[in-house]
Design an enzyme around this catalytic site. Structure first.
Site, mmCIF file in Angstrom:
data_model
loop_
_atom_site.group_PDB
_atom_site.id
_atom_site.type_symbol
_atom_site.label_atom_id
_atom_site.label_comp_id
_atom_site.label_asym_id
_atom_site.label_seq_id
_atom_site.Cartn_x
_atom_site.Cartn_y
_atom_site.Cartn_z
ATOM 1 C CD GLN A 159 3.329 5.764 2.605
ATOM 2 O OE1 GLN A 159 2.336 5.224 2.137
ATOM 3 N NE2 GLN A 159 4.342 5.076 3.104
ATOM 4 C CG HIS A 214 -0.368 1.094 7.313
ATOM 5 N ND1 HIS A 214 0.646 0.663 8.145
ATOM 6 C CD2 HIS A 214 0.209 1.960 6.443
ATOM 7 C CE1 HIS A 214 1.776 1.271 7.787
ATOM 8 N NE2 HIS A 214 1.537 2.050 6.754
ATOM 9 C CD GLU A 215 -1.042 2.332 2.830
ATOM 10 O OE1 GLU A 215 -0.659 3.516 2.713
ATOM 11 O OE2 GLU A 215 -0.248 1.403 3.063
ATOM 12 N N GLY A 221 0.825 -1.191 0.000
ATOM 13 C CA GLY A 221 0.000 0.000 0.000
ATOM 14 C C GLY A 221 0.862 1.245 0.000
ATOM 15 C CB CYS A 229 5.291 2.114 7.176
ATOM 16 S SG CYS A 229 4.793 3.622 6.321
ATOM 17 C CG LEU A 230 6.567 0.986 1.104
ATOM 18 C CD1 LEU A 230 5.951 1.302 -0.246
ATOM 19 C CD2 LEU A 230 7.679 -0.038 0.972
ATOM 20 C CG HIS A 244 0.233 6.787 5.550
ATOM 21 N ND1 HIS A 244 1.408 7.268 6.086
ATOM 22 C CD2 HIS A 244 0.451 5.470 5.318
ATOM 23 C CE1 HIS A 244 2.294 6.275 6.167
ATOM 24 N NE2 HIS A 244 1.739 5.161 5.720
#
Ligand code: ZN
Length: 162
Positions: free
Chosen positions: A51, A131-132, A46, A89-90, A135
């Site tokens: 991000q 999670h997304e 994701g 997480c990226l 953000h």
């Protein structure tokens, strides 16, 4: 195809609230394509627009590697149950931590054509949606970690020992 630079923890853009998308434009279409490319290139499941430094309420998710989901202005409208597991997480490279999330969520969002749809997810998909969406309100999973944030390498070592 364009890979965008992924912002990392400590970058202020990750702590801001994103704005709703009012209309689809060629720029936003390009952003969505780039977000998908960037997510796949980084082997993520994701990615949220902040991000890549864009404060818009857009996320892309693909938990299977062959089923890209685009969510514009997404909202969770129902959730149920609980799951506790490792999350990463990226924007927090090389780290992982244990987070409890709902095991089921139902969300409403707009697709690339600004058509509203509903999506239900369990397990990893439910976790990814939560999670997304966090953000988009400036939240990172590290705020929710139970215990401490670990290095991914530590977890791999633990798994070998077991
Ligand atoms: Zn993330």
């Amino acid at each position: 195809m364009a890979i965008r630079n992924i912002r990392e923890i400590g970058d202020d853009v990750l702590n801001k609230t994103c704005k709703e998308v009012k209309e689809m434009t060629p720029r936003i279409k390009e952003l969505i394509e780039d977000m998908l490319d960037t997510m796949y290139e980084a082997n993520g499941v994701g990615l949220a627009a902040p991000q890549v430094g864009i404060l818009k309420r857009i996320v892309v998710i693909d938990v299977t590697g062959e089923d890209p989901i685009v969510m514009i202005n997404p909202k969770i409208i129902q959730s149920d149950g609980e799951q506790t597991g490792h999350e990463g997480c990226l924007s927090v490279p090389g780290k992982t931590g244990v987070v409890t999330r709902p095991n089921y969520v139902k969300a409403v969002a707009l697709d690339e054509n600004m058509e509203e749809y509903e999506i239900e997810g369990t397990e990893l998909l439910a976790r990814a949606i939560c999670h997304e969406l966090d953000h988009l309100d400036g939240h990172l999973y590290v705020e929710k970690v139970e215990g401490r944030l670990m290095d991914v390498a530590e977890i791999e070592d633990e798994e070998i020992e077991e």
